[in-house]
Design an enzyme around this catalytic site. Sequence first.
Site, short mmCIF file in Angstrom:
data_model
loop_
_atom_site.label_atom_id
_atom_site.label_comp_id
_atom_site.label_asym_id
_atom_site.label_seq_id
_atom_site.Cartn_x
_atom_site.Cartn_y
_atom_site.Cartn_z
N LEU A 1 0.63 -0.40 0.20
CA LEU A 1 -0.41 -0.16 0.09
C LEU A 1 1.13 1.08 0.17
O LEU A 1 0.22 2.20 -0.69
CB LEU A 1 -1.06 -0.17 0.69
N ASP A 2 2.01 1.15 0.29
CA ASP A 2 2.90 2.63 0.36
C ASP A 2 4.23 2.47 -0.92
O ASP A 2 4.15 1.28 -0.85
CB ASP A 2 3.97 1.84 1.86
N THR A 3 3.64 3.34 -1.22
CA THR A 3 4.35 3.68 -2.60
C THR A 3 5.75 4.96 -2.25
O THR A 3 6.34 5.00 -3.57
CB THR A 3 4.13 4.68 -3.72
N SER A 4 6.31 4.77 -0.84
CA SER A 4 7.97 5.39 -1.05
C SER A 4 8.86 4.92 -1.65
O SER A 4 10.13 5.54 -1.60
CB SER A 4 7.20 5.27 0.44
N TRP A 5 8.44 3.32 -2.26
CA TRP A 5 9.53 2.89 -2.84
C TRP A 5 10.35 3.63 -4.06
O TRP A 5 10.68 3.66 -4.64
CB TRP A 5 9.58 1.33 -2.94
#
EC number: 6.3.5.13
Length: 411
Positions: free
Chosen positions: A334-338
């Site tokens: 759910l996290d797109t900080s990659w």
Amino acid sequence: MTDGKMPLRAIVATTASKTAAALSRAAGRGDGSVIGGWIGLKIDPDLLSHLASGRAVALVSGTNGKTTTTRLTAAAVGVLGRVATNGYGANMPTGHTSALAKEGHTPFAVLEVDEHYLAQVIDATRPKVVALLNLSRDQLDRAKEVAMMAQLWKTALAGHPEIRVVANADDPMVVWAAAGSPQTTWFSAGQRWHDDSFVCPESGHPIERANGDWWCTGCPLRRPVPQWVVEEDGVIDPRGDWHLVKLQLPGKVNLGNAATALAVAGEFGVRPIEALPRLSRVTSIAGRYAQVDRDGRNIRLLLAKNPASWLEAFDMADQAPTLLSINARDPDGLDTSWLWDVDFAPLRDRPVLITGDRAYDLAVRLEVNRVPFQHVQTFDQALAAVPPGRLEVIANYTAFQDIRAVLDRVN
Ligand SMILES: [Zn+2]
């Protein structure tokens, strides 16, 4: 193994598993391998062991490239006879169970294994060979520490000295995990992504790199001499012979995957000269690398699911208009900080289009990375926005499946 030697419960479980898979396929729910395996294992928890017994098994695990490498390895081992394989990436025990049940008895099995399940699947299938490709962080909010995964592998292998380990000499985490095994064959397939292996898992000292070599600055851990090496557009085997590798799959990454497949098949006694014609016939894997012609555009699909595989996709993509699609649904993380870990600069000199649920996160990233782009709402808009010719599509997991669906589930 014949069915006659299987315990009755295992026979019933196998039949139920196949039936459920067939029903699931008929209902249009994918290839049915997960539900079939799940039902089989509910009836007989040891079903995977029963099904694997009597087969020579190879397991393929790692963060990236395992679906492709499994496919290439199955093709190579196929020189010797029929091979059961989970070719569509259902890489947990339910998928393995279903793959073996579906194929019936085969002398060989080549199974892709989710890295979290490697220990369990080793115990169940008693493999002859285990191939370890690489370890890097996967989706951020599902990630286990890379070092913790390496420790799990190391422990799993320590209990099975009879296994031949085929491992990537270029990944310090993999080398550390495999180094305790008494029978190890090393291959060099390169490591483009170094961010997750700066620190030695043994001693905690920094790892240094130069000219393809690497070593720990505080303990003896260093790159072993590989027996299988990618060189130019071919592979050098342990005898020192160079073989031209002709693939329909793009990029240096797939050359590395082919080298791995040759190394694993070599443990079964397959020679490169026998395996290579089969490798060259592999075109695409569950839609990956598939090429579809539509409205004068030649669309090629590349899957990129984590930072390391984005870099690989940039390497595979031709210098052509490129559509990037990003979602952040459950299977994607759910996290797109990659996105901030990936350098998109290689895309600066080509037209870039973006789409997907999280196109705006990508837009911010590209803006800061100084990569010009155009946002499109749908895949059809993207098609209309590029001239006839090649369109590269790079997408993360569910975005890839969405586009595959638009293109009628290409394989
Ligand atoms: Zn060290």
